[in-house]
Design an enzyme around this catalytic site. Structure first.
Site, PDB file in Angstrom:
ATOM      1  N   SER A  43      70.855  60.530  36.551  1.00  0.00           N
ATOM      2  CA  SER A  43      72.269  60.910  36.435  1.00  0.00           C
ATOM      3  C   SER A  43      72.476  62.419  36.427  1.00  0.00           C
ATOM      4  O   SER A  43      71.858  63.140  35.645  1.00  0.00           O
ATOM      5  CB  SER A  43      72.808  60.315  35.126  1.00  0.00           C
ATOM      6  OG  SER A  43      73.902  61.063  34.645  1.00  0.00           O
ATOM      7  N   GLY A  44      73.397  62.881  37.265  1.00  0.00           N
ATOM      8  CA  GLY A  44      73.723  64.312  37.289  1.00  0.00           C
ATOM      9  C   GLY A  44      74.317  64.764  35.966  1.00  0.00           C
ATOM     10  O   GLY A  44      73.987  65.843  35.458  1.00  0.00           O
ATOM     11  N   LEU A  45      75.185  63.931  35.413  1.00  0.00           N
ATOM     12  CA  LEU A  45      75.792  64.264  34.115  1.00  0.00           C
ATOM     13  C   LEU A  45      74.716  64.398  33.046  1.00  0.00           C
ATOM     14  O   LEU A  45      74.686  65.377  32.289  1.00  0.00           O
ATOM     15  CB  LEU A  45      76.787  63.168  33.704  1.00  0.00           C
ATOM     16  CG  LEU A  45      77.296  63.279  32.264  1.00  0.00           C
ATOM     17  CD1 LEU A  45      78.238  64.461  32.106  1.00  0.00           C
ATOM     18  CD2 LEU A  45      77.965  62.004  31.802  1.00  0.00           C
ATOM     19  N   ASP A  55      78.458  69.431  34.070  1.00  0.00           N
ATOM     20  CA  ASP A  55      78.258  68.632  35.284  1.00  0.00           C
ATOM     21  C   ASP A  55      79.085  69.221  36.427  1.00  0.00           C
ATOM     22  O   ASP A  55      79.891  68.531  37.045  1.00  0.00           O
ATOM     23  CB  ASP A  55      78.667  67.176  34.971  1.00  0.00           C
ATOM     24  CG  ASP A  55      78.249  66.200  36.063  1.00  0.00           C
ATOM     25  OD1 ASP A  55      77.425  66.577  36.924  1.00  0.00           O
ATOM     26  OD2 ASP A  55      78.762  65.065  36.056  1.00  0.00           O
ATOM     27  N   ASP A  82      71.230  60.890  41.612  1.00  0.00           N
ATOM     28  CA  ASP A  82      72.636  61.256  41.740  1.00  0.00           C
ATOM     29  C   ASP A  82      72.656  62.648  42.367  1.00  0.00           C
ATOM     30  O   ASP A  82      72.503  63.656  41.680  1.00  0.00           O
ATOM     31  CB  ASP A  82      73.262  61.258  40.336  1.00  0.00           C
ATOM     32  CG  ASP A  82      74.689  61.775  40.328  1.00  0.00           C
ATOM     33  OD1 ASP A  82      75.227  62.053  41.414  1.00  0.00           O
ATOM     34  OD2 ASP A  82      75.252  61.884  39.225  1.00  0.00           O
ATOM     35  N   GLU A 111      78.358  61.909  47.015  1.00  0.00           N
ATOM     36  CA  GLU A 111      79.766  61.538  46.808  1.00  0.00           C
ATOM     37  C   GLU A 111      80.710  62.388  47.639  1.00  0.00           C
ATOM     38  O   GLU A 111      80.375  63.519  47.999  1.00  0.00           O
ATOM     39  CB  GLU A 111      80.120  61.646  45.320  1.00  0.00           C
ATOM     40  CG  GLU A 111      80.035  63.049  44.749  1.00  0.00           C
ATOM     41  CD  GLU A 111      80.015  63.082  43.218  1.00  0.00           C
ATOM     42  OE1 GLU A 111      79.210  62.345  42.608  1.00  0.00           O
ATOM     43  OE2 GLU A 111      80.801  63.854  42.648  1.00  0.00           O
ATOM     44  N   LYS A 117      81.038  70.123  42.242  1.00  0.00           N
ATOM     45  CA  LYS A 117      81.751  68.923  41.817  1.00  0.00           C
ATOM     46  C   LYS A 117      82.219  69.033  40.367  1.00  0.00           C
ATOM     47  O   LYS A 117      81.800  69.902  39.616  1.00  0.00           O
ATOM     48  CB  LYS A 117      80.896  67.677  42.033  1.00  0.00           C
ATOM     49  CG  LYS A 117      79.534  67.615  41.361  1.00  0.00           C
ATOM     50  CD  LYS A 117      79.540  67.258  39.875  1.00  0.00           C
ATOM     51  CE  LYS A 117      80.235  65.981  39.533  1.00  0.00           C
ATOM     52  NZ  LYS A 117      79.399  64.808  39.785  1.00  0.00           N
ATOM     53  N   ASN A 119      82.889  66.334  36.986  1.00  0.00           N
ATOM     54  CA  ASN A 119      82.610  64.967  36.550  1.00  0.00           C
ATOM     55  C   ASN A 119      83.859  64.107  36.681  1.00  0.00           C
ATOM     56  O   ASN A 119      84.972  64.530  36.371  1.00  0.00           O
ATOM     57  CB  ASN A 119      82.099  64.949  35.097  1.00  0.00           C
ATOM     58  CG  ASN A 119      81.684  63.537  34.691  1.00  0.00           C
ATOM     59  OD1 ASN A 119      82.497  62.770  34.174  1.00  0.00           O
ATOM     60  ND2 ASN A 119      80.448  63.177  34.964  1.00  0.00           N
ATOM     61  N   SER A 120      83.651  62.878  37.110  1.00  0.00           N
ATOM     62  CA  SER A 120      84.764  61.968  37.430  1.00  0.00           C
ATOM     63  C   SER A 120      85.650  61.647  36.233  1.00  0.00           C
ATOM     64  O   SER A 120      86.792  61.233  36.402  1.00  0.00           O
ATOM     65  CB  SER A 120      84.209  60.657  37.990  1.00  0.00           C
ATOM     66  OG  SER A 120      83.283  60.920  38.993  1.00  0.00           O
ATOM     67  N   HIS A 187      83.583  54.119  42.558  1.00  0.00           N
ATOM     68  CA  HIS A 187      83.753  54.551  41.172  1.00  0.00           C
ATOM     69  C   HIS A 187      85.211  54.350  40.749  1.00  0.00           C
ATOM     70  O   HIS A 187      86.126  54.435  41.575  1.00  0.00           O
ATOM     71  CB  HIS A 187      83.359  56.022  41.042  1.00  0.00           C
ATOM     72  CG  HIS A 187      82.876  56.380  39.671  1.00  0.00           C
ATOM     73  ND1 HIS A 187      82.685  55.455  38.672  1.00  0.00           N
ATOM     74  CD2 HIS A 187      82.550  57.586  39.119  1.00  0.00           C
ATOM     75  CE1 HIS A 187      82.247  56.069  37.580  1.00  0.00           C
ATOM     76  NE2 HIS A 187      82.158  57.360  37.823  1.00  0.00           N
TER      77      HIS A 187
HETATM   78  C1  SPV Z   1      76.513  60.508  36.649  1.00  0.00           C
HETATM   79  O1  SPV Z   1      75.860  59.738  35.933  1.00  0.00           O
HETATM   80  O2  SPV Z   1      76.315  61.725  36.694  1.00  0.00           O
HETATM   81  C2  SPV Z   1      77.589  59.987  37.475  1.00  0.00           C
HETATM   82  C3  SPV Z   1      78.341  58.866  37.008  1.00  0.00           C
HETATM   83  O3  SPV Z   1      77.864  60.554  38.500  1.00  0.00           O
HETATM   84  S1  SPV Z   1      79.767  59.512  36.266  1.00  0.00           S
HETATM   85  O4  SPV Z   1      79.351  60.434  35.211  1.00  0.00           O
HETATM   86  O5  SPV Z   1      80.442  58.361  35.761  1.00  0.00           O
HETATM   87  O6  SPV Z   1      80.559  60.178  37.254  1.00  0.00           O
HETATM   88 MG    MG Z   2      77.124  62.416  38.588  1.00  0.00          MG
END
Ligand code: SPV
Ligand code: MG
Length: 290
Positions: A43-45, A55, A82, A111, A117, A119-120, A187
Site C-alpha cells: 500500500s502506498g498509504l 501519501d 500500489d 491509478e 497523487k 489519498n482517495s 475505488h
Molecule cells: C493504498 O493503500 O495506498 C490505497 C488504497 O491506494 S486507499 O488508501 O484507499 O486509496
Molecule cells: Mg495508494
C-alpha cells in the site's frame, strides 16, 4: 515452483473471491504471508505513513522500490504494488515496470489521477483525474514494457472518488480493459457498496474486478462474493493495528518509567528472532564458518 507473476494472474482470474492484506515493510509482508493470505498489497498509504511522510508521493519512487524489495524478498506469495499514478507519465511507468520485473514483483496497480497523487479519502479539490486517453497510454506502455507475459497491470479508476458518473467511470474502465489491463480496481469512498454494486451490474467485460472496502467495511463479504468480485484488498489494517499497539506501548512505558507492565502488549524477543529466521543463519554458519 510457480512464478509470483503467474500466481497473481491465476488469483485475479480464479472464480473464487480472494483477499490480499496490506503490508508496508519486510516484517509486515512476512506476517501477511504467515497469516495465510495468498498475496500482499504493498500500500502506498501504508508505506509512506510508515516512512513518516504523506501519501502525496513525498517518498520518491526509488525509495518505494527499496521498501518493496525488502518486502518481496521476504515472501513467497505474490506482491501487488500500489504504484500510484506510475510516478509521472508513460515513460516513468515503463521504467517502473522494468525495475519491478528485475525485482520479481508480480504486478503493479496504477491509478487514473494526476501526479503527485492525493489519498482517495482526503476530501479536497486536488483529487484530479487524468484524461482517459493519457491513462490508456500508461497501461499500454506498461504492457509493452513487461518481459514476463504474466506480470499483471491493474488499472485503477478514481472516477467515483472524484464524483464522476457511473457512465463515465464505466466508459473509462472499458478503455482501460481494452488497452490491456489485467484487472480493474474500482475505488469508492462511500460508506455503502452502492457504487461498486451499480458498476458491477453493468460491467460485461471479462476483465476481473478488484475492490478496496475501507469505507464500506461493514458490508458482509458474501455481498462481494455474489457480485463476482475477483480480489479484495484490505488496504491499511496492519499499519493501523501497529499504530494503536505502538501508541499504547509507548504511553504505558512513559507513564510507568518502566517496562514491567507491557508484556501483554509485546511479543517475546524469540518471536522477533523467529520472524528474522535467525535459525537459518546458525545452520549456515555451521557449514561456512571455519
Ligand atoms: C493504498 O493503500 O495506498 C490505497 C488504497 O491506494 S486507499 O488508501 O484507499 O486509496
Ligand atoms: Mg495508494
Amino acid at each position: 515452483m510457480v512464478k509470483k507473476t503467474t500466481e497473481l494472474k491465476r488469483i485475479l482470474h480464479s472464480k473464487a473471491l480472494d483477499f490480499f492484506l496490506e503490508a508496508h515493510n519486510g516484517l509486515s509482508a512476512k506476517i501477511v504471508e504467515e497469516a495465510g493470505f495468498p498475496g500482499v498489497w504493498a500500500s502506498g498509504l501504508s508505506i509512506s505513513a510508515s516512512l513518516g511522510v504523506r501519501d502525496n508521493n513525498e517518498a520518491s519512487w526509488t525509495q518505494i522500490l527499496e521498501v518493496v524489495e525488502f518486502m518481496n524478498d521476504n515472501i513467497k506469495i505474490p506482491l501487488l504494488l500500489d504504484g500510484d499514478t506510475g510516478y509521472g507519465n508513460f515513460n516513468n511507468v515503463r521504467r517502473l515496470v522494468k525495475k519491478l520485473e528485475q525485482r520479481d514483483v508480480a504486478g503493479v496497480c496504477i491509478e487514473d489521477k494526476l501526479f503527485p497523487k492525493q489519498n482517495s479519502f482526503i476530501n479536497d479539490e486536488r483529487q484530479l483525474l487524468t484524461s482517459a486517453e493519457e491513462f490508456v497510454g500508461k497501461i499500454k506502455a506498461a504492457k509493452d514494457t513487461q518481459k514476463d507475459s504474466d506480470f499483471c497491470v491493474v488499472a485503477r479508476t478514481e472516477g467515483f472518488i472524484v464524483d464522476r458518473s457511473l457512465e463515465e467511470t464505466l466508459e473509462r474502465c472499458v478503455m482501460y480493459s481494452e488497452a490491456g489491463a489485467d484487472a480493474i480496481l474500482v475505488h469508492s469512498k462511500l460508506s455503502t457498496p452502492d457504487q461498486i454494486i451499480a458498476f458491477e451490474k453493468k460491467w460485461d467485460k471479462h476483465c476481473p474486478i478488484v475492490i478496496v472496502p475501507t469505507s464500506y467495511a461493514q458490508t458482509p463479504t458474501s455481498v462481494f462474493e455474489k457480485l463476482d468480485i475477483s480480489l479484495i484488498l484490505w488496504a491499511n489494517h496492519l499499519l493501523r493495528a501497529s499504530i494503536l499497539q505502538m501508541q499504547r506501548t509507548a504511553s504505558q512505558i512513559y507513564h510507568d518509567h518502566s517496562t514491567q507492565n507491557i508484556d501483554n502488549l509485546i511479543v517475546p524477543m524469540k518471536e522477533v528472532f523467529r520472524l528474522q529466521n535467525v535459525e537459518e543463519l546458525k545452520t549456515a554458519e555451521e557449514i561456512y564458518l571455519p
